[in-house]
Design a protein around this motif. Structure first.
Motif, PDB file in Angstrom:
ATOM      1  N   MET A   1       0.842  -1.198   0.000  1.00  0.00           N
ATOM      2  CA  MET A   1       0.000   0.000   0.000  1.00  0.00           C
ATOM      3  C   MET A   1       0.876   1.247   0.000  1.00  0.00           C
ATOM      4  O   MET A   1       1.864   1.314   0.721  1.00  0.00           O
ATOM      5  CB  MET A   1      -0.897  -0.034   1.241  1.00  0.00           C
TER       6      MET A   1
ATOM      7  N   PRO B   1       4.046  -0.804   5.357  1.00  0.00           N
ATOM      8  CA  PRO B   1       4.005  -2.255   5.569  1.00  0.00           C
ATOM      9  C   PRO B   1       2.629  -2.699   6.053  1.00  0.00           C
ATOM     10  O   PRO B   1       1.906  -1.912   6.686  1.00  0.00           O
ATOM     11  CB  PRO B   1       5.072  -2.499   6.635  1.00  0.00           C
ATOM     12  N   ALA B   2       2.285  -3.922   5.749  1.00  0.00           N
ATOM     13  CA  ALA B   2       0.939  -4.427   6.037  1.00  0.00           C
ATOM     14  C   ALA B   2       0.555  -4.239   7.496  1.00  0.00           C
ATOM     15  O   ALA B   2      -0.582  -3.876   7.806  1.00  0.00           O
ATOM     16  CB  ALA B   2       0.850  -5.895   5.650  1.00  0.00           C
ATOM     17  N   GLU B   3       1.496  -4.447   8.387  1.00  0.00           N
ATOM     18  CA  GLU B   3       1.138  -4.367   9.809  1.00  0.00           C
ATOM     19  C   GLU B   3       0.889  -2.933  10.271  1.00  0.00           C
ATOM     20  O   GLU B   3       0.343  -2.715  11.343  1.00  0.00           O
ATOM     21  CB  GLU B   3       2.197  -5.057  10.686  1.00  0.00           C
ATOM     22  N   GLN B   4       1.247  -1.965   9.425  1.00  0.00           N
ATOM     23  CA  GLN B   4       1.013  -0.564   9.790  1.00  0.00           C
ATOM     24  C   GLN B   4      -0.206   0.024   9.085  1.00  0.00           C
ATOM     25  O   GLN B   4      -0.538   1.190   9.261  1.00  0.00           O
ATOM     26  CB  GLN B   4       2.243   0.279   9.424  1.00  0.00           C
ATOM     27  N   LEU B   5      -0.832  -0.820   8.282  1.00  0.00           N
ATOM     28  CA  LEU B   5      -1.876  -0.304   7.407  1.00  0.00           C
ATOM     29  C   LEU B   5      -3.058   0.280   8.161  1.00  0.00           C
ATOM     30  O   LEU B   5      -3.567   1.357   7.838  1.00  0.00           O
ATOM     31  CB  LEU B   5      -2.332  -1.442   6.497  1.00  0.00           C
ATOM     32  N   GLU B   6      -3.500  -0.440   9.184  1.00  0.00           N
ATOM     33  CA  GLU B   6      -4.663   0.030   9.931  1.00  0.00           C
ATOM     34  C   GLU B   6      -4.357   1.366  10.604  1.00  0.00           C
ATOM     35  O   GLU B   6      -5.169   2.287  10.598  1.00  0.00           O
ATOM     36  CB  GLU B   6      -5.090  -1.025  10.951  1.00  0.00           C
TER      37      GLU B   6
ATOM     38  N   GLU C   1      -3.279   1.988  -3.724  1.00  0.00           N
ATOM     39  CA  GLU C   1      -2.297   1.412  -4.632  1.00  0.00           C
ATOM     40  C   GLU C   1      -2.071   2.400  -5.756  1.00  0.00           C
ATOM     41  O   GLU C   1      -3.013   2.871  -6.378  1.00  0.00           O
ATOM     42  CB  GLU C   1      -2.822   0.097  -5.200  1.00  0.00           C
TER      43      GLU C   1
END
Ligand code: SF4
Length: 69
Positions: free
Chosen positions: A1, A39-44, A62
């Motif tokens: 993202m 990074p995915a874990e920071q997306l929220e 994107e």
């Protein structure tokens, strides 16, 4: 993202820094630094930051770009 901050809008309110400190950092009074690839874990957290920005300067998605700047 991907993330893009419109720094011409950003007023340095630092809501995003508060909500997602791993993605956004303030350097000095108003200089916002951020990591364009979230990074995915920071997306929220990044989403919450985007929602909380008082001037809607944060774009998430994107393939978002800074529009040639
Ligand atoms: S919340 Fe918005 S105005 Fe505040 S520092 Fe972040 S991007 Fe800038």
């Amino acid at each position: 993202m991907q993330i893009v901050v419109d720094l011409t809008r950003c007023q340095g309110y630092a809501q995003c820094v508060f909500l997602a400190p791993e993605v956004f950092q303030l350097h000095g009074e108003e200089a916002l630094l951020y990591h364009p690839a979230v990074p995915a874990e920071q997306l929220e957290r990044a989403r919450q930051a985007a929602a909380a920005c008082p001037v809607q300067a944060i774009l998430l998605g994107e393939g978002v770009s800074a529009g040639g700047r």
